[in-house]
Design an enzyme around this catalytic site. Structure first.
Site, short mmCIF file in Angstrom:
data_model
loop_
_atom_site.label_atom_id
_atom_site.label_comp_id
_atom_site.label_asym_id
_atom_site.label_seq_id
_atom_site.Cartn_x
_atom_site.Cartn_y
_atom_site.Cartn_z
N LYS A 169 0.88 -0.98 0.00
CA LYS A 169 -0.22 0.14 0.30
C LYS A 169 0.87 1.39 -0.01
CE LYS A 169 -3.38 2.71 2.55
NZ LYS A 169 -4.07 2.45 3.57
N LYS A 198 -2.22 -1.73 -3.60
CA LYS A 198 -3.41 -0.48 -3.84
C LYS A 198 -2.70 1.09 -3.72
CE LYS A 198 -5.88 1.76 -0.37
NZ LYS A 198 -6.57 2.10 1.16
C1 PBG Z 1 -7.09 3.46 5.55
C2 PBG Z 1 -7.46 3.29 4.13
C3 PBG Z 1 -7.13 4.26 3.19
C4 PBG Z 1 -8.30 3.74 1.82
C5 PBG Z 1 -8.69 2.29 2.51
N1 PBG Z 1 -7.96 2.10 3.77
C6 PBG Z 1 -6.63 5.72 2.88
C7 PBG Z 1 -5.92 5.89 3.84
O1 PBG Z 1 -5.13 4.84 4.63
O2 PBG Z 1 -5.47 7.13 4.21
C8 PBG Z 1 -7.99 4.47 1.00
C9 PBG Z 1 -8.71 3.46 -0.24
C10 PBG Z 1 -9.49 4.94 -0.92
O3 PBG Z 1 -8.09 5.69 -1.53
O4 PBG Z 1 -10.46 4.43 -1.73
N2 PBG Z 1 -6.07 2.60 6.11
#
Ligand code: PBG
Length: 331
Positions: free
Chosen positions: A201, A255
């Site tokens: 991520k 992601k």
């Molecule tokens: C939080 C999380 C995020 C997303 C999914 N879980 C945002 C972040 O890490 O700030 C993002 C999903 C999206 O942008 O659609 N842990």
């Protein structure tokens, strides 16, 4: 064999619809989709999210209705994210451990409505519960501490599993959390509760609308670069995936999605593990903005981008377009 033109004309098999159908290498179906849904408090509430046109937060019974809709469309799984009321957010994110929090209420409502006709994936991370919007516990120096955070994440995962979650999806990027959560799930008798780790991520500019949706945008100070990955790195993603597999994850996620398709592909080629991609909020918003500006056909953009994930080797995609795409696919 003569493979030169004109013996070989690659346009031959493209000349008619039936032939294109026959030669199609990749299939996208509703069964490839996971639909992320935002939960809000109250009853009978639908709150449209301005930065995600077409996406709303729903109170619990609305979530159950969306889940029934998903099941009817052939979507096998939903992903739940809570917009925790401001007054329940705290430094330590303790609301994440409340067995009656919004997330658990939504899990139970979906289970009541759908039985086991749909999978329920739940996000593990503290950002929807903390007053500072970080995914973990912040120490005196402003650093998100790893090991102390993992302890809370284990509690959060057990709380979700007890409420009936099918797939625990840690999105926090702490080190060692997959092993800790797996051990706790086993010890707690949750042998068949899966883990889908957000293994790779990235600290991305594409999460903006999501942070609006879960209400952390206004709270977050600074960024998440001490735990989410640097966009420049691919080798490191492979190490993240290797570690999460060794710690017992059932599947891994990359992601954001399209900007990191190379990562999904490399993970798929290197490891024998199901790979999922998250087409995140900013990607959804870009497609909607392009369509609204008249520079592309929305439905075609949606299906083309989702198919790209399958072609890259993904088992499935988390997408806010899931229901629309399933309808387009005839689900
Ligand atoms: C939080 C999380 C995020 C997303 C999914 N879980 C945002 C972040 O890490 O700030 C993002 C999903 C999206 O942008 O659609 N842990």
């Amino acid at each position: 064999m003569n493979v030169a033109y004109p013996a070989t004309r690659l346009r031959r098999t493209r000349a008619s619809p039936w032939s294109r159908a026959l030669h199609r290498e990749t299939l996208l179906t509703p069964a490839d989709l996971i639909w992320p849904l935002f939960v809000t408090s109250g009853h009978g509430v639908e709150e449209p999210i301005a930065s995600l046109p077409g996406v709303s937060r729903w109170s619990v019974e609305g979530i159950a209705a969306r889940a029934r809709e998903a099941a009817a469309l052939g979507i096998p799984c939903i992903a739940l994210f809570p917009n925790t009321p401001r007054e329940l957010r705290s430094e330590d994110g303790a609301e994440a451990l409340n067995p009656d929090n919004l997330m658990c209420a939504a899990i139970r409502a979906v289970r009541d409505a759908c039985g086991d006709t749909i999978g329920i994936l739940t996000d593990v991370a503290l950002d929807p519960y903390t007053s500072h919007g970080q995914d973990g516990l912040v120490d005196g120096g402003g650093y998100v501490g790893n090991d102390a955070t993992v302890e809370v994440l284990v509690g959060q995962a057990l709380n979700q599993a007890a409420a009936g979650a099918d797939i625990i999806a840690p999105s926090d990027m702490m080190d060692g959390r997959i092993g800790a959560i797996r051990s706790a799930l086993e010890a707690g008798g949750h042998h068949n509760v899966q883990i889908m780790s957000y293994a790779a991520k990235y600290a991305s500019a594409f999460y903006g609308p999501f942070r609006d949706a879960v209400g952390s945008a206004g709270l977050l100070k600074g960024d998440k670069r001490t735990y989410q990955m640097d966009s420049a790195n691919a080798e490191e993603a492979l190490r993240e995936v290797a570690m999460d597999i060794a710690e017992g994850t059932d599947s891994v996620m990359v992601k954001p999605g399209l900007p990191y398709l190379d990562i999904a592909r490399r993970v798929k080629e290197r490891f024998d593990v199901p790979v999922f991609a998250y087409q995140v909020s900013g990607e959804y918003a870009m497609i909607e903005a392009a369509a609204a500006a008249g520079v592309g056909d929305r439905d075609a953009l949606v299906l083309e981008t989702l198919l790209a994930f399958k072609r890259a080797g993904c088992s499935g995609v988390l997408t806010y377009h899931a229901a629309d795409a399933a309808r387009l696919l005839g689900g």
